[in-house]
Design an enzyme around this catalytic site. Structure first.
Site, mmCIF file in Angstrom:
data_model
loop_
_atom_site.group_PDB
_atom_site.id
_atom_site.type_symbol
_atom_site.label_atom_id
_atom_site.label_comp_id
_atom_site.label_asym_id
_atom_site.label_seq_id
_atom_site.Cartn_x
_atom_site.Cartn_y
_atom_site.Cartn_z
ATOM 1 C CG HIS A 108 -1.915 -1.061 1.172
ATOM 2 N ND1 HIS A 108 -3.147 -0.845 0.729
ATOM 3 C CD2 HIS A 108 -1.780 -2.339 1.572
ATOM 4 C CE1 HIS A 108 -3.669 -1.979 0.785
ATOM 5 N NE2 HIS A 108 -3.225 -2.788 1.255
ATOM 6 C CE LYS A 127 -6.508 13.737 0.518
ATOM 7 N NZ LYS A 127 -6.468 12.562 -0.423
ATOM 8 N NE ARG A 128 -3.879 9.608 10.309
ATOM 9 C CZ ARG A 128 -3.591 8.608 11.109
ATOM 10 N NH1 ARG A 128 -4.735 7.787 11.483
ATOM 11 N NH2 ARG A 128 -2.666 8.581 12.013
ATOM 12 C CE LYS A 187 -2.661 10.771 3.560
ATOM 13 N NZ LYS A 187 -3.314 9.822 2.692
ATOM 14 C CB THR A 195 -9.978 4.809 -1.069
ATOM 15 O OG1 THR A 195 -9.637 5.111 0.417
ATOM 16 C CG2 THR A 195 -9.302 3.445 -1.422
ATOM 17 C CE LYS A 221 -14.144 5.699 0.781
ATOM 18 N NZ LYS A 221 -13.363 5.871 2.000
HETATM 19 C C1 26Q Z 1 2.977 -0.042 10.344
HETATM 20 C C2 26Q Z 1 4.048 -0.487 11.279
HETATM 21 C C3 26Q Z 1 3.800 -0.102 12.893
HETATM 22 C C4 26Q Z 1 2.660 0.962 12.870
HETATM 23 C C5 26Q Z 1 1.753 1.312 12.144
HETATM 24 C C6 26Q Z 1 2.030 0.714 10.899
HETATM 25 C C7 26Q Z 1 1.072 1.313 9.773
HETATM 26 C C8 26Q Z 1 -0.232 1.454 9.873
HETATM 27 C C9 26Q Z 1 -1.173 1.675 8.967
HETATM 28 C C10 26Q Z 1 1.651 1.670 8.365
HETATM 29 C C11 26Q Z 1 0.654 2.035 7.515
HETATM 30 C C12 26Q Z 1 -0.687 2.105 7.667
HETATM 31 C C13 26Q Z 1 -1.617 2.523 6.814
HETATM 32 C C14 26Q Z 1 -1.555 2.617 5.388
HETATM 33 C C15 26Q Z 1 -2.578 3.428 4.621
HETATM 34 O O1 26Q Z 1 -3.603 3.513 4.962
HETATM 35 N N1 26Q Z 1 -2.237 3.565 3.330
HETATM 36 C C16 26Q Z 1 -3.193 3.718 2.277
HETATM 37 O O2 26Q Z 1 -3.623 2.635 1.752
HETATM 38 C C17 26Q Z 1 -4.787 3.086 0.973
HETATM 39 C C18 26Q Z 1 -5.586 1.883 0.467
HETATM 40 O O3 26Q Z 1 -4.724 0.913 -0.375
HETATM 41 C C19 26Q Z 1 -4.569 3.880 -0.255
HETATM 42 O O4 26Q Z 1 -5.517 3.961 -0.767
HETATM 43 C C20 26Q Z 1 -3.555 5.016 0.222
HETATM 44 O O5 26Q Z 1 -2.779 5.705 -0.988
HETATM 45 C C21 26Q Z 1 -2.515 4.578 1.271
HETATM 46 O O6 26Q Z 1 -1.859 5.762 1.612
#
Ligand code: 26Q
Length: 800
Positions: A353, A539-540, A545, A645, A649
């Protein structure tokens, strides 16, 4: 159940009495909500039992979707709609003097995820159930979900999210299906019957307790499962300590163990090597695999495991599934390394991702070795075998590049690629970058493993459920087949110049904007003009971003207004959370609020510009915002947003994308044509070249262009009524490094914003673009995405 209103009321009142110990007169709102969930559950659970029965009889292949995050949001309204009993229920409750809306508001969002990745997992479960594909989500039942965000004095403040306080009644705890998960200890190698075997010793074991949530398909009687694991101590307290009066000590071990499923890590796109996070990952993976194997072995032989079971890992977070499956197949099922490896690789598939370097998981060797000694041995062996093969076939340099273990760290993405039969990116551009840059050496070795699966969203939640008015208009115009077959939406194209349709569409947008305005007023006190352009970035918060780019343009526009230049009224709406420890992102939130303070109360601006920050962004709030948006801000630095995503929407709700050629924006452009989207900025390739050649100089850009200088200076020159050092960090980042090319893209962004204004002023043109966007949004339904996964990766079929 064959619900009718009278029967519903009877069951409801009975539940109020027998399950909530109250009656209509005495019941609190929570009682009323709980009784409603019990009433619906009856019907839901029967369908669930039935689906499971049919699935077992057919003995078809099933997919398990492993994810550290699931972000379903609220379930009440969704389940009522999917069961087809919302109107009946609404009327029945009304007759008893109960407001369904009020009960819906009482329900907490299930927010067991950070953002995109977790919400994607929830959309996938929705589509699997609606398409009658046998699938099961496996996750963690965090006691506390993603923190609640309060804005105090313009700053983000985090509060715990006790999501189970509204009952958590949709799911059911299966205490008799607990499994054991082992941590620590050591491994003894012994020869038994001329075979080397491995015995784990001196470990601590804890219990994993499943909580199963039904996932109902849309009006199809089909129910899948979301299984969430909770960590549980075998012992509730230590009697010896208790007897000595050492009460804290008596529960210390229990607290330590149960902390594993206590709280979701609030970081996204950022890896931190915290041992508790590693425990969470292994806990999920080990519990899930054990329960899958227990279930599977009831009616199947272990050798054909991969023919009946697919396991998908959502990013690298559950990558330990690979060595864990190997461990069980070898140590407990007695398979050879080769047999176990064949099964494992053919069972597992992996989605990447992100290409952000700071998000790539690399666990310290010693940490894994201490916590999971047997798993560690297996990872070493996987690494050794793969390394030696590549060394033989491709030479030393290649072998070094692909090493899973390097610098005393385990590279989880590499392990995931080697241990699975499929690796996919989440949008075409993203997959191409994986193949040609980030994972080039692996693509060279395993080209057949790499594939793209462009993300999607469930149109049933983000259009049907959240934008009722637009849904009704669509159904009146083209019939309601689009709910089950979103491709039907294409038929809307013939209405693009239909005067009456356009007027209705415009009316609906206006009504949705009025509703959002009420929310804005209640939450912030700001009064906005419903006739202004609603320009939305939700978004976050992350520097890539580029909410900051949006802010700089607002500063520029404010200046334009003060210079009496013609500006069409705009309401800039922001919402989103920043990771708790991400200082720069949190300062961008503060900056938006400070800018809002200044502009919103400046009488010279009249109602030309309003800046709004809505606190505590979450699924349920997003559902109120998408239907009211005119402009969808998707302005990440090209190459950085894997897919996005939210962009989908917005599009589905008729907003027009203002974006860079990043992630799935590229495919939105493909779908709607270049007249129906506004794009700007550097291309991914240009960005990547700047990184390679290190030849971007933001300071030069700043000095060359007075408009840029003017806006940027306002961060630190006292323009904002705040300490001049407050935004120094952001200012310095822009001038010294500008890692995300904010300044480079600024002038083009201003131009793109002016184009938006021109388009909006021409109502006919705008409506036409809006309709074209809705009509071509079907390819971004997660139904399309899931069909591709089912056919091309999992090899599973739906149950008729
Ligand atoms: C990893 C290790 C330790 C702690 C946290 C994490 C962690 C947690 C969540 C790393 C990444 C995430 C989330 C990532 C994320 O949401 N990525 C997004 O995924 C979407 C779905 O595919 C994409 O549309 C976005 O572009 C992407 O940023």
């Amino acid at each position: 159940m064959g619900f009718n209103k009278e029967y519903f009321k009877k069951v409801y009142l009975n539940n109020l009495c027998t399950l909530c110990e109250t009656n209509l007169e005495e019941a609190t709102l929570l009682d009323k909500y709980n009784a409603l969930v019990y009433t619906i559950r009856d019907d839901l659970y029967k369908k669930w039992v039935n689906t499971n029965k049919i699935r077992k009889e057919n003995n078809v292949k099933k997919v398990y979707y492993f994810s550290l995050e699931f972000l379903p949001g609220k379930l009440l309204d969704r389940n009522l709609i999917y069961l087809g009993i919302k109107d009946l229920c609404n009327e029945a409750l009304e007759e008893m003097g109960i407001s369904l809306k009020e009960l819906e508001e009482l329900e907490e969002d299930a927010a067991l995820g950070n953002g995109g990745l977790g919400r994607l997992a929830a959309c996938f479960l929705d589509s699997m159930a609606s398409l009658q594909l046998p699938g099961c989500g496996c996750g963690i039942k965090y006691k506390y979900g993603l923190f609640k965000q309060k804005i105090i004095n313009g700053y983000q403040v985090e509060e715990e999210d006790n999501w189970l306080k509204s009952g958590g009644l949709w799911g059911i705890t299966k205490i008799d299906k607990c499994v054991e998960v082992k941590f620590g200890g050591n491994v003894k190698s012994i020869y038994e019957n001329n075979k080397l075997i491995f015995k784990e010793e001196n470990y601590h074991s804890i219990l994993a307790e499943p909580y199963d949530v039904p996932v109902l398909g849309y009006k199809n009687e089909f129910v899948n499962t979301l299984r969430l694991w909770r960590a549980k101590s075998k012992k509730d307290f230590d009697f010896d300590y208790f007897s000595l009066g050492e009460y804290l000590k008596a529960v210390e071990e229990k607290v330590d163990i149960e902390s594993i499923s206590y709280v979701l890590y609030p970081d996204d796109n950022n890896y931190k090597n915290k041992v508790l996070r590693l425990k969470q990952q292994y806990f999920l993976v080990s519990a899930s695999i054990q329960s899958i194997i227990n279930e599977y072995k009831k009616s199947n032989k272990i050798n054909s495991f991969h023919e009946k079971i697919a396991i998908h890992i959502n990013d690298t977070h559950p990558t330990l599934a690979i060595p864990e499956l190997m461990r069980i197949l070898i140590d407990y099922e007695g398979l050879s390394w080769q047999e176990a490896w064949h099964i494992t690789v053919n069972t597992i598939s992996y989605t990447n991702h992100t290409i952000m370097p700071e998000a790539l998981e690399k666990w310290p060797l010693h940490m894994v070795k201490e916590l999971l000694p047997r798993v560690y041995m297996i990872i070493e062996e996987i690494n050794k075998r793969f390394y030696e093969r590549v060394l033989r076939e491709k030479g030393e340099q290649k072998a070094k590049n692909i090493a899973i273990i390097f610098n005393n760290e385990i590279n989880m993405a590499k392990l995931a690629i080697v241990g699975s039969h499929s690796v996919n990116g989440v949008a075409k551009l993203h997959t191409n970058i994986l193949k040609s840059e980030v994972m080039r050496d692996f693509y060279d070795i395993y080209p057949e493993r790499f594939n793209n699966k462009t993300n999607g969203i469930t149109h049933r939640r983000f259009l049907l459920k959240s934008n009722t008015k637009l849904s009704n208009l669509i159904s009146e115009s083209i019939g309601d087949c689009w709910i089950k077959s979103p491709k039907e939406l294409k038929k809307l194209e013939s209405f693009a110049e239909d005067k009456s349709f356009c007027e209705k569409l415009q009316c609906i947008k206006k009504e949705n904007k009025i509703e959002l305005s009420k929310i804005i007023k209640d939450s912030t006190g700001i009064i906005v003009d419903e006739n202004s352009i609603f320009d939305v970035q939700i978004k976050r918060f992350h520097l890539y971003k580029r909410q900051l780019l949006n802010v700089l343009n607002i500063i520029y526009m404010y200046n334009e207004v003060l210079q009496n230049r013609d500006v069409f009224p705009r309401t800039f709406i922001f919402s989103g959370k920043a990771a708790r420890g991400y200082y720069e992102a949190k300062q961008v939130i503060k900056l938006i609020n400070a800018l809002g303070e200044k502009i919103n109360k400046d009488s010279r601006v009249k109602d030309k510009i309003k800046v709004v920050f809505l606190e505590n962004y979450r699924v349920s709030l997003s559902e109120r915002i998408f239907p009211a948006a005119d402009v969808s801000e998707q302005i990440s630095t090209a190459s950085k947003e894997a897919s996005g995503t939210g962009n989908m929407k917005f599009m589905m709700n008729g907003a027009i994308t203002l974006g860079t050629l990043d992630g799935a924006n590229v495919e939105i452009l493909e779908a709607v044509g270049k007249e129906n989207i506004v794009t700007f900025g550097l291309k991914a390739e240009e960005v990547l070249n700047y990184y390679k050649n290190r030849n971007y100089n933001p300071f030069e850009v700043y000095n060359r262009e007075p408009i840029i200088k003017n806006s940027v200076d306002k961060l630190v020159n006292g323009f904002l009524d705040i300490n001049r050092d407050e935004f120094k960090v952001l200012y310095n980042e822009l001038l010294r490094r500008d890692e995300y090319f904010v300044l480079k893209d600024f002038m083009e962004y201003i131009k793109a914003q002016k184009k938006i204004e021109q388009l909006y002023k021409n109502t006919n043109v705008w409506n036409k673009i809006s309709i074209t966007n809705i009509a071509n949004s079907a390819r971004f339904s997660s139904d399309r995405t899931i069909k591709e996964y089912a056919k091309e990766i999992w090899n599973i079929e739906n149950i008729k």
